[in-house]
Write a protein that holds these residues in place. Structure first.
Motif, PDB file in Angstrom:
ATOM      1  N   ASP A 282       0.830  -1.209   0.000  1.00 16.75           N
ATOM      2  CA  ASP A 282       0.000   0.000   0.000  1.00 16.75           C
ATOM      3  C   ASP A 282       0.865   1.259   0.000  1.00 16.75           C
ATOM      4  OD1 ASP A 282       1.010  -0.214   2.482  1.00 16.75           O
ATOM      5  OD2 ASP A 282      -0.873  -0.057   3.567  1.00 16.75           O
ATOM      6  N   ALA A 283       2.047   1.142  -0.602  1.00 17.63           N
ATOM      7  CA  ALA A 283       2.969   2.277  -0.595  1.00 17.63           C
ATOM      8  C   ALA A 283       2.436   3.485  -1.360  1.00 17.63           C
ATOM      9  CB  ALA A 283       4.326   1.860  -1.155  1.00 17.63           C
ATOM     10  N   GLY A 284       1.340   3.301  -2.121  1.00 15.81           N
ATOM     11  CA  GLY A 284       0.744   4.450  -2.814  1.00 15.81           C
ATOM     12  C   GLY A 284       1.405   4.735  -4.151  1.00 15.81           C
ATOM     13  N   PRO A 285       1.271   5.981  -4.607  1.00 15.78           N
ATOM     14  CA  PRO A 285       1.719   6.319  -5.957  1.00 15.78           C
ATOM     15  C   PRO A 285       3.174   5.994  -6.257  1.00 15.78           C
ATOM     16  CG  PRO A 285       0.432   8.111  -5.043  1.00 15.78           C
ATOM     17  CD  PRO A 285       0.612   7.113  -3.950  1.00 15.78           C
ATOM     18  N   SER A 286       3.988   5.817  -5.218  1.00 11.57           N
ATOM     19  CA  SER A 286       5.413   5.566  -5.479  1.00 11.57           C
ATOM     20  C   SER A 286       5.694   4.107  -5.797  1.00 11.57           C
ATOM     21  CB  SER A 286       6.224   5.988  -4.266  1.00 11.57           C
ATOM     22  OG  SER A 286       5.823   5.222  -3.143  1.00 11.57           O
ATOM     23  N   LEU A 287       4.679   3.255  -5.607  1.00 15.82           N
ATOM     24  CA  LEU A 287       4.905   1.805  -5.661  1.00 15.82           C
ATOM     25  C   LEU A 287       5.749   1.344  -6.851  1.00 15.82           C
ATOM     26  CD1 LEU A 287       4.219  -0.751  -4.072  1.00 15.82           C
ATOM     27  CD2 LEU A 287       2.132  -0.969  -5.390  1.00 15.82           C
ATOM     28  N   ILE A 288       5.315   1.674  -8.070  1.00 13.41           N
ATOM     29  CA  ILE A 288       6.062   1.094  -9.204  1.00 13.41           C
ATOM     30  C   ILE A 288       7.427   1.737  -9.389  1.00 13.41           C
ATOM     31  CG2 ILE A 288       3.997   0.470 -10.529  1.00 13.41           C
ATOM     32  CD1 ILE A 288       4.947   2.602 -12.568  1.00 13.41           C
ATOM     33  N   PHE A 289       7.583   2.950  -8.865  1.00  9.85           N
ATOM     34  CA  PHE A 289       8.875   3.600  -9.081  1.00  9.85           C
ATOM     35  C   PHE A 289       9.922   3.091  -8.091  1.00  9.85           C
ATOM     36  CE2 PHE A 289       5.765   6.357 -11.019  1.00  9.85           C
ATOM     37  CZ  PHE A 289       6.330   6.528 -12.272  1.00  9.85           C
ATOM     38  N   ILE A 290       9.460   2.349  -7.095  1.00  7.23           N
ATOM     39  CA  ILE A 290      10.410   1.792  -6.144  1.00  7.23           C
ATOM     40  C   ILE A 290      10.607   0.295  -6.381  1.00  7.23           C
ATOM     41  CG2 ILE A 290      10.800   1.357  -3.698  1.00  7.23           C
ATOM     42  CD1 ILE A 290       9.309   4.016  -3.190  1.00  7.23           C
ATOM     43  N   THR A 291       9.487  -0.404  -6.635  1.00  6.75           N
ATOM     44  CA  THR A 291       9.641  -1.866  -6.787  1.00  6.75           C
ATOM     45  C   THR A 291      10.262  -2.248  -8.121  1.00  6.75           C
ATOM     46  OG1 THR A 291       7.394  -2.023  -7.589  1.00  6.75           O
ATOM     47  CG2 THR A 291       7.749  -2.544  -5.290  1.00  6.75           C
ATOM     48  N   LEU A 292       9.877  -1.552  -9.195  1.00  9.88           N
ATOM     49  CA  LEU A 292      10.352  -2.016 -10.493  1.00  9.88           C
ATOM     50  C   LEU A 292      11.867  -1.940 -10.682  1.00  9.88           C
ATOM     51  CD1 LEU A 292       7.606  -1.223 -13.082  1.00  9.88           C
ATOM     52  CD2 LEU A 292       8.393  -3.404 -12.238  1.00  9.88           C
ATOM     53  N   PRO A 293      12.504  -0.819 -10.307  1.00  9.66           N
ATOM     54  CA  PRO A 293      13.956  -0.807 -10.453  1.00  9.66           C
ATOM     55  C   PRO A 293      14.595  -1.973  -9.696  1.00  9.66           C
ATOM     56  CG  PRO A 293      13.167   1.377  -9.895  1.00  9.66           C
ATOM     57  CD  PRO A 293      11.990   0.453  -9.792  1.00  9.66           C
ATOM     58  N   ASN A 294      13.957  -2.324  -8.560  1.00 13.93           N
ATOM     59  CA  ASN A 294      14.448  -3.482  -7.808  1.00 13.93           C
ATOM     60  C   ASN A 294      14.335  -4.783  -8.559  1.00 13.93           C
ATOM     61  OD1 ASN A 294      15.437  -3.334  -5.147  1.00 13.93           O
ATOM     62  ND2 ASN A 294      13.608  -2.130  -4.706  1.00 13.93           N
ATOM     63  N   VAL A 295      13.201  -4.935  -9.265  1.00 14.24           N
ATOM     64  CA  VAL A 295      13.014  -6.176 -10.020  1.00 14.24           C
ATOM     65  C   VAL A 295      14.130  -6.309 -11.032  1.00 14.24           C
ATOM     66  CG1 VAL A 295      11.457  -7.498 -11.487  1.00 14.24           C
ATOM     67  CG2 VAL A 295      10.531  -5.870  -9.854  1.00 14.24           C
ATOM     68  N   PHE A 296      14.428  -5.223 -11.721  1.00 14.84           N
ATOM     69  CA  PHE A 296      15.464  -5.286 -12.750  1.00 14.84           C
ATOM     70  C   PHE A 296      16.807  -5.638 -12.122  1.00 14.84           C
ATOM     71  CE2 PHE A 296      12.472  -2.034 -14.498  1.00 14.84           C
ATOM     72  CZ  PHE A 296      11.915  -2.880 -15.420  1.00 14.84           C
ATOM     73  N   GLN A 297      17.093  -5.025 -10.979  1.00 17.57           N
ATOM     74  CA  GLN A 297      18.352  -5.284 -10.289  1.00 17.57           C
ATOM     75  C   GLN A 297      18.486  -6.739  -9.888  1.00 17.57           C
ATOM     76  OE1 GLN A 297      21.074  -3.587  -9.292  1.00 17.57           O
ATOM     77  NE2 GLN A 297      20.263  -2.156 -10.763  1.00 17.57           N
ATOM     78  N   GLN A 298      17.423  -7.203  -9.203  1.00 18.22           N
ATOM     79  CA  GLN A 298      17.546  -8.518  -8.568  1.00 18.22           C
ATOM     80  C   GLN A 298      17.347  -9.657  -9.550  1.00 18.22           C
ATOM     81  OE1 GLN A 298      15.812  -8.994  -4.827  1.00 18.22           O
ATOM     82  NE2 GLN A 298      16.490  -7.003  -4.121  1.00 18.22           N
ATOM     83  N   ALA A 299      16.428  -9.457 -10.514  1.00 16.82           N
ATOM     84  CA  ALA A 299      16.118 -10.565 -11.406  1.00 16.82           C
ATOM     85  C   ALA A 299      17.300 -10.903 -12.301  1.00 16.82           C
ATOM     86  CB  ALA A 299      14.891 -10.238 -12.237  1.00 16.82           C
ATOM     87  N   PHE A 300      17.998  -9.875 -12.732  1.00 14.41           N
ATOM     88  CA  PHE A 300      19.118 -10.146 -13.648  1.00 14.41           C
ATOM     89  C   PHE A 300      20.430  -9.680 -13.044  1.00 14.41           C
ATOM     90  CE2 PHE A 300      15.386  -8.713 -16.108  1.00 14.41           C
ATOM     91  CZ  PHE A 300      15.033  -9.914 -16.698  1.00 14.41           C
ATOM     92  N   GLY A 301      20.521  -9.711 -11.721  1.00 12.96           N
ATOM     93  CA  GLY A 301      21.707  -9.204 -11.043  1.00 12.96           C
ATOM     94  C   GLY A 301      23.017  -9.748 -11.609  1.00 12.96           C
ATOM     95  N   ASP A 302      22.975 -11.028 -12.062  1.00 14.51           N
ATOM     96  CA  ASP A 302      24.222 -11.637 -12.547  1.00 14.51           C
ATOM     97  C   ASP A 302      24.566 -11.167 -13.956  1.00 14.51           C
ATOM     98  OD1 ASP A 302      23.451 -13.012 -10.355  1.00 14.51           O
ATOM     99  OD2 ASP A 302      22.768 -14.784 -11.470  1.00 14.51           O
ATOM    100  N   ILE A 303      23.552 -10.669 -14.651  1.00 13.03           N
ATOM    101  CA  ILE A 303      23.806 -10.256 -16.033  1.00 13.03           C
ATOM    102  C   ILE A 303      23.450  -8.774 -16.141  1.00 13.03           C
ATOM    103  CG2 ILE A 303      23.474 -10.935 -18.457  1.00 13.03           C
ATOM    104  CD1 ILE A 303      21.789 -13.309 -17.320  1.00 13.03           C
ATOM    105  N   PRO A 304      24.373  -7.895 -15.733  1.00  8.90           N
ATOM    106  CA  PRO A 304      24.030  -6.469 -15.649  1.00  8.90           C
ATOM    107  C   PRO A 304      23.500  -5.896 -16.953  1.00  8.90           C
ATOM    108  CG  PRO A 304      26.226  -6.882 -14.777  1.00  8.90           C
ATOM    109  CD  PRO A 304      25.747  -8.176 -15.344  1.00  8.90           C
ATOM    110  N   PHE A 305      24.016  -6.409 -18.074  1.00 10.22           N
ATOM    111  CA  PHE A 305      23.576  -5.852 -19.347  1.00 10.22           C
ATOM    112  C   PHE A 305      22.081  -6.079 -19.552  1.00 10.22           C
ATOM    113  CE2 PHE A 305      23.001  -6.169 -24.016  1.00 10.22           C
ATOM    114  CZ  PHE A 305      23.276  -4.838 -24.302  1.00 10.22           C
ATOM    115  N   LEU A 306      21.619  -7.282 -19.150  1.00 16.40           N
ATOM    116  CA  LEU A 306      20.198  -7.606 -19.307  1.00 16.40           C
ATOM    117  C   LEU A 306      19.339  -6.700 -18.410  1.00 16.40           C
ATOM    118  CD1 LEU A 306      18.904  -9.636 -21.134  1.00 16.40           C
ATOM    119  CD2 LEU A 306      18.747 -11.232 -19.226  1.00 16.40           C
ATOM    120  N   SER A 307      19.817  -6.477 -17.182  1.00 18.54           N
ATOM    121  CA  SER A 307      19.094  -5.563 -16.272  1.00 18.54           C
ATOM    122  C   SER A 307      18.957  -4.207 -16.926  1.00 18.54           C
ATOM    123  CB  SER A 307      19.857  -5.330 -14.970  1.00 18.54           C
ATOM    124  OG  SER A 307      20.178  -6.514 -14.359  1.00 18.54           O
TER     125      SER A 307
END
Ligand code: TRP
Length: 455
Positions: A282-307
């Motif tokens: 329920d973080a409000g309007p900031s939700l996607i601007f905080i979670t999404l960069p994290n998804v990119f970081q964590q999901a492809f952390g081993d392959i920085p280019f893909l992130s």
């Protein structure tokens, strides 16, 4: 716009995708997740789906009927179909609603450009979840930077509107919509594979009805109108560009389906990712601007280019999806000034862009320096969102339903939904029943309930 200047969308697919381009936008990827998060997740989503089917699709068809029949933008459509009556005020009300939405929507659209920029310069790399919270807060509360992006976004919208958008809207929608879809599916897959993601999936799929209050109904109804671009004549303006052979029911179903799929997929991207990094849904309007960069970081952390590639591509697409929506909002107001006051399109567009910039500046500052100015405890930004999505759109939609259900001649409505008898419309009776009774009574009921709570 004069009758002889009116162009049609080139193909049926083009018409569907242009309308879907208006519908799919920040409403799906930014607003839907935080509304669902604020209102308890799965229970909200179920009620939302009910609102899409019960109110959304019939009202969308009603707006299509109004637009295609009148061949005019919403500011003029009611005067064409019901000359000399007060129905014209419904058209003007729609123009005002769209204009207010454009003001604060452009602020968030501007944020997407900042995130395109940050992603492109590699600004996400090496950051922790906490850093992303700080980054968003610093940025959105900054007195200048969001205003710069707001200005750029409105200028982009203005540029397209002035150039004329027929082939622009249709062509870009044909490329962008499939691309957006592929990307969001890929991201959803990545997100559900993050550690601890199951809590987010559970939040999305396991309804907790103890959280259902009248706010949830109003929230879900507002979200349905907002996300489907309904209640202010945006899609009726687009329908004035539909050719005679377009099937209105089929088009509404397709737009509704595409829009709903994108919203649910956005939920599948955001919630598992949010829970995985420990951010409240329920973080409000900031939700996607905080979670999404994290998804990119964590999901492809081993392959920085893909992130890097995914982050840039995603925010570019988000910005473009927002752009096709701001264009549709801007078009309604510009066409109104052009038709009603005979301003040239350029002058009309300039007036709308400048005044919308002013609203945007106030909305943006209300999240930072001006946050002490409140309307019923809401910031000006939140108040604009509440007023338009939860009051003005459902009201406008209800009036459109009453207009088509009770006022417009039966034969006109039947001719439009059956393309003058050339196709069958098996849903016709149910559609009319909803427009006449279910939508007006249902929407009033939700209003009364919520106002009762307010009092
Ligand atoms: N539906 C768009 C979205 O989800 C926003 C939008 C465009 C809109 N046109 C509209 C909302 C008309 C309400 C009315 O982002």
């Amino acid at each position: 716009m004069q009758q002889h200047e009116r162009a049609n969308f080139g193909s049926k697919l083009g018409a569907i995708l242009a309308a879907a381009g208006s519908a799919v936008g920040l409403g799906n990827i930014w607003r839907f997740p935080f509304e669902a998060g604020n209102h308890g997740g799965a229970a909200f989503i179920l009620i939302y789906l009910g609102c899409v089917f019960i109110f959304g699709l019939p009202i969308m068809i009603a707006e299509f009927v109004i637009g295609r029949r009148s061949k005019a933008s919403t500011g003029k459509a009611y005067s064409v179909l019901a000359p000399g009556t007060s129905w014209k005020w419904v058209g003007y009300f729609g123009v005002l609603t769209g204009f207010l939405i454009l003001g604060y929507y452009s602020v968030v659209a501007g944020w997407t450009l900042e995130y395109v920029f940050q992603a492109a310069i590699g600004g996400f790399s090496g950051k922790t979840p906490g850093d992303f919270v700080g980054m968003f807060n610093d940025f959105s509360k900054d007195p200048l930077r969001p205003l710069l992006w707001l200005f750029i976004f409105i200028a982009l919208t203005h540029f397209v509107i002035v150039k004329g958008v027929k082939s622009g809207i249709e062509k870009s929608a044909k490329i962008m919509m499939p691309l957006l879809f592929v990307l969001i599916v890929l991201l959803a897959v990545c997100s559900v594979m993050l550690p601890g993601a199951w809590k987010g999936i559970e939040f999305l799929l396991k309804p907790d009805f103890s959280k259902v209050t009248s706010h949830v109904f109003l929230g879900a109804m507002g979200q349905a109108f907002f996300s489907l671009s309904l209640g202010m004549g945006c899609l009726s303006t687009y329908a004035s560009y539909f050719s005679k052979d377009i099937r209105l029911g089929h088009t509404a179903m397709s737009v509704g389906l595409i829009d709903t799929c994108v919203s649910v997929l956005a939920g599948l991207v955001i919630f598992p990712a949010a829970f995985s990094v420990g951010i409240q849904p329920d973080a409000g309007p900031s939700l996607i601007f905080i979670t999404l960069p994290n998804v990119f970081q964590q999901a492809f952390g081993d392959i920085p280019f893909l992130s890097y590639i995914c982050a840039v591509a995603f925010y570019v697409l988000l910005a473009l999806a927002a752009l096709t929506s701001t264009i549709s909002l801007h078009e309604v107001a510009t066409a109104f000034l052009h038709e009603k006051f005979r301003f040239s399109r350029g002058k009309a567009a300039r007036l709308i862009s400048c005044s919308c910039l002013l609203i945007g500046i106030v909305a943006s500052l209300s999240l930072g320096d001006w946050s002490e100015y409140r309307i019923a405890s809401l910031t000006i930004f939140d108040a604009l969102d509440f007023l338009t999505a939860k009051i003005m759109l459902p009201l406008g939609g209800m009036l459109a339903a009453i207009f088509v259900g009770w006022f417009l001649k039966r034969k006109i409505v039947r001719d439009e939904v059956t393309n003058n008898g050339l196709i069958k419309a098996p849903y016709y009776s149910a559609f009319m029943f909803i427009l006449k009774y279910v939508a007006p009574i249902g929407i009033s009921f939700i209003f009364i309930n919520e106002l009762g709570w307010l009092g």
